[in-house]
Design a protein around this motif. Structure first.
Motif, PDB file in Angstrom:
ATOM      1  N   UNK A  36       0.824  -1.204   0.000  1.00 10.88           N
ATOM      2  CA  UNK A  36       0.000   0.000   0.000  1.00 10.88           C
ATOM      3  C   UNK A  36       0.864   1.262   0.000  1.00 10.88           C
ATOM      4  N   UNK A  37       2.029   1.192  -0.670  1.00 13.02           N
ATOM      5  CA  UNK A  37       2.939   2.341  -0.683  1.00 13.02           C
ATOM      6  C   UNK A  37       2.268   3.527  -1.364  1.00 13.02           C
ATOM      7  N   UNK A  38       2.480   4.726  -0.767  1.00 13.28           N
ATOM      8  CA  UNK A  38       1.814   5.915  -1.289  1.00 13.28           C
ATOM      9  C   UNK A  38       2.269   6.284  -2.691  1.00 13.28           C
ATOM     10  N   UNK A  39       3.545   5.997  -3.004  1.00 10.81           N
ATOM     11  CA  UNK A  39       4.079   6.433  -4.296  1.00 10.81           C
ATOM     12  C   UNK A  39       4.286   5.242  -5.230  1.00 10.81           C
ATOM     13  N   UNK A  40       3.411   4.251  -5.145  1.00  9.50           N
ATOM     14  CA  UNK A  40       3.536   3.047  -5.959  1.00  9.50           C
ATOM     15  C   UNK A  40       3.213   3.363  -7.425  1.00  9.50           C
ATOM     16  N   UNK A  41       4.188   3.114  -8.307  1.00 12.69           N
ATOM     17  CA  UNK A  41       3.949   3.382  -9.729  1.00 12.69           C
ATOM     18  C   UNK A  41       3.260   2.204 -10.412  1.00 12.69           C
ATOM     19  N   UNK A  42       3.149   1.085  -9.691  1.00 12.09           N
ATOM     20  CA  UNK A  42       2.645  -0.131 -10.339  1.00 12.09           C
ATOM     21  C   UNK A  42       1.157  -0.377 -10.073  1.00 12.09           C
ATOM     22  N   UNK A  43       0.493   0.607  -9.449  1.00 12.37           N
ATOM     23  CA  UNK A  43      -0.950   0.464  -9.240  1.00 12.37           C
ATOM     24  C   UNK A  43      -1.670   1.658  -9.849  1.00 12.37           C
ATOM     25  N   UNK A  44      -1.728   1.711 -11.195  1.00  9.77           N
ATOM     26  CA  UNK A  44      -2.298   2.870 -11.875  1.00  9.77           C
ATOM     27  C   UNK A  44      -3.779   3.054 -11.540  1.00  9.77           C
ATOM     28  N   UNK A  45      -4.192   4.326 -11.416  1.00 12.20           N
ATOM     29  CA  UNK A  45      -5.578   4.635 -11.057  1.00 12.20           C
ATOM     30  C   UNK A  45      -6.218   5.573 -12.081  1.00 12.20           C
ATOM     31  N   UNK A  46      -5.630   5.624 -13.284  1.00 10.75           N
ATOM     32  CA  UNK A  46      -6.211   6.468 -14.336  1.00 10.75           C
ATOM     33  C   UNK A  46      -5.808   5.875 -15.688  1.00 10.75           C
ATOM     34  N   UNK A  47      -6.512   6.283 -16.751  1.00 10.12           N
ATOM     35  CA  UNK A  47      -6.182   5.775 -18.094  1.00 10.12           C
ATOM     36  C   UNK A  47      -4.727   6.061 -18.440  1.00 10.12           C
ATOM     37  N   UNK A  48      -4.286   7.286 -18.144  1.00 14.92           N
ATOM     38  CA  UNK A  48      -2.925   7.677 -18.498  1.00 14.92           C
ATOM     39  C   UNK A  48      -1.903   6.819 -17.762  1.00 14.92           C
ATOM     40  N   UNK A  49      -2.115   6.649 -16.462  1.00 16.41           N
ATOM     41  CA  UNK A  49      -1.164   5.854 -15.679  1.00 16.41           C
ATOM     42  C   UNK A  49      -1.165   4.405 -16.152  1.00 16.41           C
ATOM     43  N   UNK A  50      -2.341   3.912 -16.623  1.00 15.42           N
ATOM     44  CA  UNK A  50      -2.405   2.540 -17.134  1.00 15.42           C
ATOM     45  C   UNK A  50      -1.598   2.404 -18.427  1.00 15.42           C
ATOM     46  N   UNK A  51      -1.648   3.431 -19.289  1.00  9.93           N
ATOM     47  CA  UNK A  51      -0.863   3.381 -20.537  1.00  9.93           C
ATOM     48  C   UNK A  51       0.627   3.234 -20.206  1.00  9.93           C
ATOM     49  N   UNK A  52       1.071   4.018 -19.210  1.00  5.55           N
ATOM     50  CA  UNK A  52       2.488   3.961 -18.828  1.00  5.55           C
ATOM     51  C   UNK A  52       2.812   2.594 -18.238  1.00  5.55           C
ATOM     52  N   UNK A  53       1.913   2.091 -17.402  1.00  2.00           N
ATOM     53  CA  UNK A  53       2.127   0.801 -16.746  1.00  2.00           C
ATOM     54  C   UNK A  53       2.156  -0.334 -17.776  1.00  2.00           C
ATOM     55  N   UNK A  54       1.262  -0.264 -18.788  1.00  2.00           N
ATOM     56  CA  UNK A  54       1.248  -1.295 -19.831  1.00  2.00           C
ATOM     57  C   UNK A  54       2.576  -1.318 -20.585  1.00  2.00           C
ATOM     58  N   UNK A  55       3.100  -0.126 -20.896  1.00  2.00           N
ATOM     59  CA  UNK A  55       4.387  -0.047 -21.592  1.00  2.00           C
ATOM     60  C   UNK A  55       5.486  -0.674 -20.731  1.00  2.00           C
ATOM     61  N   UNK A  56       5.456  -0.338 -19.434  1.00  2.00           N
ATOM     62  CA  UNK A  56       6.462  -0.867 -18.504  1.00  2.00           C
ATOM     63  C   UNK A  56       6.402  -2.393 -18.493  1.00  2.00           C
ATOM     64  N   UNK A  57       5.180  -2.951 -18.462  1.00  2.00           N
ATOM     65  CA  UNK A  57       5.028  -4.405 -18.415  1.00  2.00           C
ATOM     66  C   UNK A  57       5.666  -5.070 -19.634  1.00  2.00           C
ATOM     67  N   UNK A  58       5.370  -4.507 -20.834  1.00  2.00           N
ATOM     68  CA  UNK A  58       5.904  -5.099 -22.062  1.00  2.00           C
ATOM     69  C   UNK A  58       7.433  -5.026 -22.062  1.00  2.00           C
ATOM     70  N   UNK A  59       7.969  -3.850 -21.715  1.00  2.79           N
ATOM     71  CA  UNK A  59       9.424  -3.679 -21.732  1.00  2.79           C
ATOM     72  C   UNK A  59      10.087  -4.596 -20.703  1.00  2.79           C
ATOM     73  N   UNK A  60       9.414  -4.749 -19.533  1.00  7.50           N
ATOM     74  CA  UNK A  60       9.974  -5.640 -18.503  1.00  7.50           C
ATOM     75  C   UNK A  60      10.041  -7.080 -19.000  1.00  7.50           C
ATOM     76  N   UNK A  61       8.993  -7.518 -19.730  1.00  8.94           N
ATOM     77  CA  UNK A  61       8.979  -8.891 -20.243  1.00  8.94           C
ATOM     78  C   UNK A  61      10.108  -9.069 -21.271  1.00  8.94           C
ATOM     79  N   UNK A  62      10.209  -8.114 -22.204  1.00  8.80           N
ATOM     80  CA  UNK A  62      11.268  -8.193 -23.221  1.00  8.80           C
ATOM     81  C   UNK A  62      12.641  -8.214 -22.545  1.00  8.80           C
TER      82      UNK A  62
END
Ligand code: CUA
Length: 418
Positions: A36-62
Motif C-alpha cells: 500500500x505504498x503511497x508512491x507506488x507506480x505499479x498500481x495505476x488509477x487512471x487511463x494515463x497511468x495505465x498506458x504507462x504501466x502497460x508499456x512498462x510491463x511489455x518492456x519488462x517482459x522483453x
C-alpha cells in the motif's frame, strides 16, 4: 587405522556465508515492496497511468527474456567449455573467432527489439500527451460557467500551489510571468482538488528553481520550469487521495515537497468550489482569540500570506525568493500544511494545534530552509522564524482554525501523512 571416506563434501564456510548474504539481500529488497505504498507506480488509477504501466510491463517482459537468454547463454558456455581435469599444463582450450551468422544475428536481433520498444514508447508518449478535456459546467458565484478544466500548478521552494481560473481559458500568454500571476478564482496549496473521472489539463510552472510534478498513481512526471508552462493532465478513476512528491532535486527540502490530488464526485467538487469562493469574514460571536489572531496575522503574516477578505486589496507578493507564500484564505479546509508535511487535523478529527503551533514557533526545526540569518539582500526560501511569543502563536492558531471549512471525515482520514 581405518578412515571413513567422506561421501558428501561439506558446504564451505564462505559458501554458507554467501548464501546467508543472498537471503538477507533478497529480504531487504522485498521489504521495499509495500503493498500500500503511497508512491507506488505499479498500481495505476487512471487511463494515463495505465498506458504507462502497460508499456512498462511489455518492456519488462522483453528485458526479462533477454536477461535470461544472455545470462543463461554465458553460464551454459562457461559450463560446456570448462576444463574438466586440469593437470597443470598451460594448455589453452580451442580458440574460436568469427561466426558471420551469429554476428549478423546479434546485430539485427537487438536492432529489431529496439525498434519495437521505440514504436511502443512513442505511441505511449503521444497518447499520454494528448489531452481531450471536456468542458465542465461549474457554478461560480451562483452562475453556471463552462469551465475548460485547467489548473495552473506552480512549484516553489518547497511547496506546490494550485490555481483555478473558471471564467477564462488559461494559457501562457494570458498568465504571463509565473512570478506575477493574475488573480485566480481559487488558490490552494499542497492539495489539488479535482472532479472524479474528468480529464483535467495542467499547466506546470515554477516561481524559482526547477521542480517536477509527479502523482505516480495518475500520471508520469512533468518538470516545473521557471518561465515556462508545460502542458500535462491528471484524471482519477475513483474518488480518493493520490499522493505525490517533487521529483527534481530543488534544494534543502526537496524530499519534503509533497502534494496530494484529492478526487471528489461532481457534487462534492461543486461544494468545494462554493466554499473556496467565499472570502474570509469576521463571524458573529467569534472568540477573542480569533479576533486577536486576526490582528496578529495582519501584523506578522500578511506581508507574505494572502487571505481574501483581509489583505487581498493590498497584497502584492511575498518578499521571498519565489515572490509568494501559500494563500491561507481556506487554511482549515486543507488537511495538510507545511508543504504537505504535517496534518492540519488529528486522527480524531480535532484541529492539530500542536503541529500548527510548532510550525509557527520554529519552522526551520520541522523543515530545513534558508530563511533565517541571511546576509543583506538575500531573500528567504521557506518560512522564516518570526520569534513569535507563545501568546501570539496561540491566537494565530485560533485564527487559522477559523479560516475555511473543515473538510469531511473521509478526506481527513484518507489524506493523513506520516
Ligand atoms: Cu521541488 Cu524537488
Amino acid at each position: 587405522m581405518k578412515t571413513i571416506p567422506k561421501r558428501v563434501k561439506p558446504v564451505s564456510k564462505s559458501a554458507r556465508r554467501s548464501l546467508l548474504g543472498l537471503i538477507a539481500l533478497v529480504g531487504l529488497v522485498a521489504a521495499g515492496c509495500a503493498s500500500d505504498a503511497e508512491l507506488d507506480t505499479l498500481q495505476p488509477q487512471s487511463d494515463t497511468a495505465r498506458e504507462i504501466d502497460d508499456l512498462l510491463d511489455i518492456v519488462l517482459v522483453i528485458a526479462g527474456v533477454i536477461l535470461v537468454l544472455v545470462v543463461g547463454g554465458v553460464a551454459w558456455l562457461a559450463l560446456k567449455n570448462r576444463v574438466k581435469n586440469y593437470d597443470g599444463d598451460d594448455e589453452f582450450p580451442e580458440q574460436i573467432t568469427h561466426n558471420n551468422t551469429l554476428e549478423i544475428g546479434w546485430t539485427i536481433g537487438p536492432a529489431l527489439i529496439l525498434v519495437v520498444v521505440a514504436v511502443l514508447t512513442l505511441t505511449t508518449h503521444i497518447a499520454i500527451n494528448d489531452t481531450e478535456a471536456n468542458a465542465l459546467e461549474v457554478d461560480v458565484a451562483g452562475e453556471s460557467t463552462s469551465w475548460e478544466p485547467k489548473v495552473v500548478v506552480v512549484g516553489h521552494q518547497w511547496w506546490w500551489e494550485f490555481r483555478y481560473y473558471f471564467s477564462e481559458d488559461v494559457d501562457g500568454d494570458m498568465l504571463g510571468d509565473p512570478r506575477n500571476l493574475p488573480p485566480a478564482d481559487i488558490v490552494t496549496s499542497g492539495q489539488m482538488i479535482i472532479p472524479t473521472g474528468e480529464e483535467i489539463e495542467l499547466l506546470v510552472t515554477s516561481r524559482d528553481v526547477i521542480h517536477s510534478f509527479w502523482i505516480p498513481a495518475l500520471n508520469g512526471k512533468r518538470d516545473a520550469r521557471p518561465g515556462f508552462y508545460a502542458p500535462w493532465k491528471i484524471e482519477a478513476d475513483n474518488p480518493g487521495v493520490y499522493f505525490g512528491q517533487c521529483t527534481e532535486f530543488c534544494g534543502l527540502s526537496h524530499s519534503r515537497m509533497r502534494m496530494q490530488v484529492v478526487a471528489m464526485d461532481g457534487g462534492d467538487f461543486q461544494g468545494w468550489v462554493d466554499q473556496q469562493m467565499q472570502p474570509s469574514v469576521e463571524r458573529a460571536g467569534e472568540s477573542e482569540a480569533v479576533a486577536n489572531g486576526r490582528a496578529a496575522f495582519a501584523a506578522n503574516c500578511s506581508s507574505c500570506h494572502r487571505v481574501t477578505g483581509l489583505n487581498d486589496d493590498t497584497y502584492d507578493g511575498a518578499p521571498v525568493e519565489s515572490n509568494a507564500a501559500p494563500d491561507l484564505t481556506h487554511f482549515a479546509s486543507r488537511t495538510t500544511f507545511a508543504g504537505g508535511l504535517l496534518n492540519t487535523y488529528n486522527e480524531d478529527g480535532s484541529f492539530n494545534r500542536n503541529d500548527v503551533s510548532a510550525w509557527l514557533r520554529a519552522p526551520e526545526e520541522i523543515k530545513d530552509n534558508a530563511a533565517n540569518n541571511l546576509p543583506d539582500g538575500v531573500l528567504p526560501r521557506g518560512m522564516p522564524n518570526l520569534g513569535l511569543s507563545e501568546r501570539t502563536i496561540s491566537d494565530l492558531v485560533a485564527y487559522l482554525e477559523s479560516l475555511g471549512e473543515r473538510p469531511g471525515d473521509w478526506v481527513i482520514a484518507a489524506t493523513e501523512v506520516e
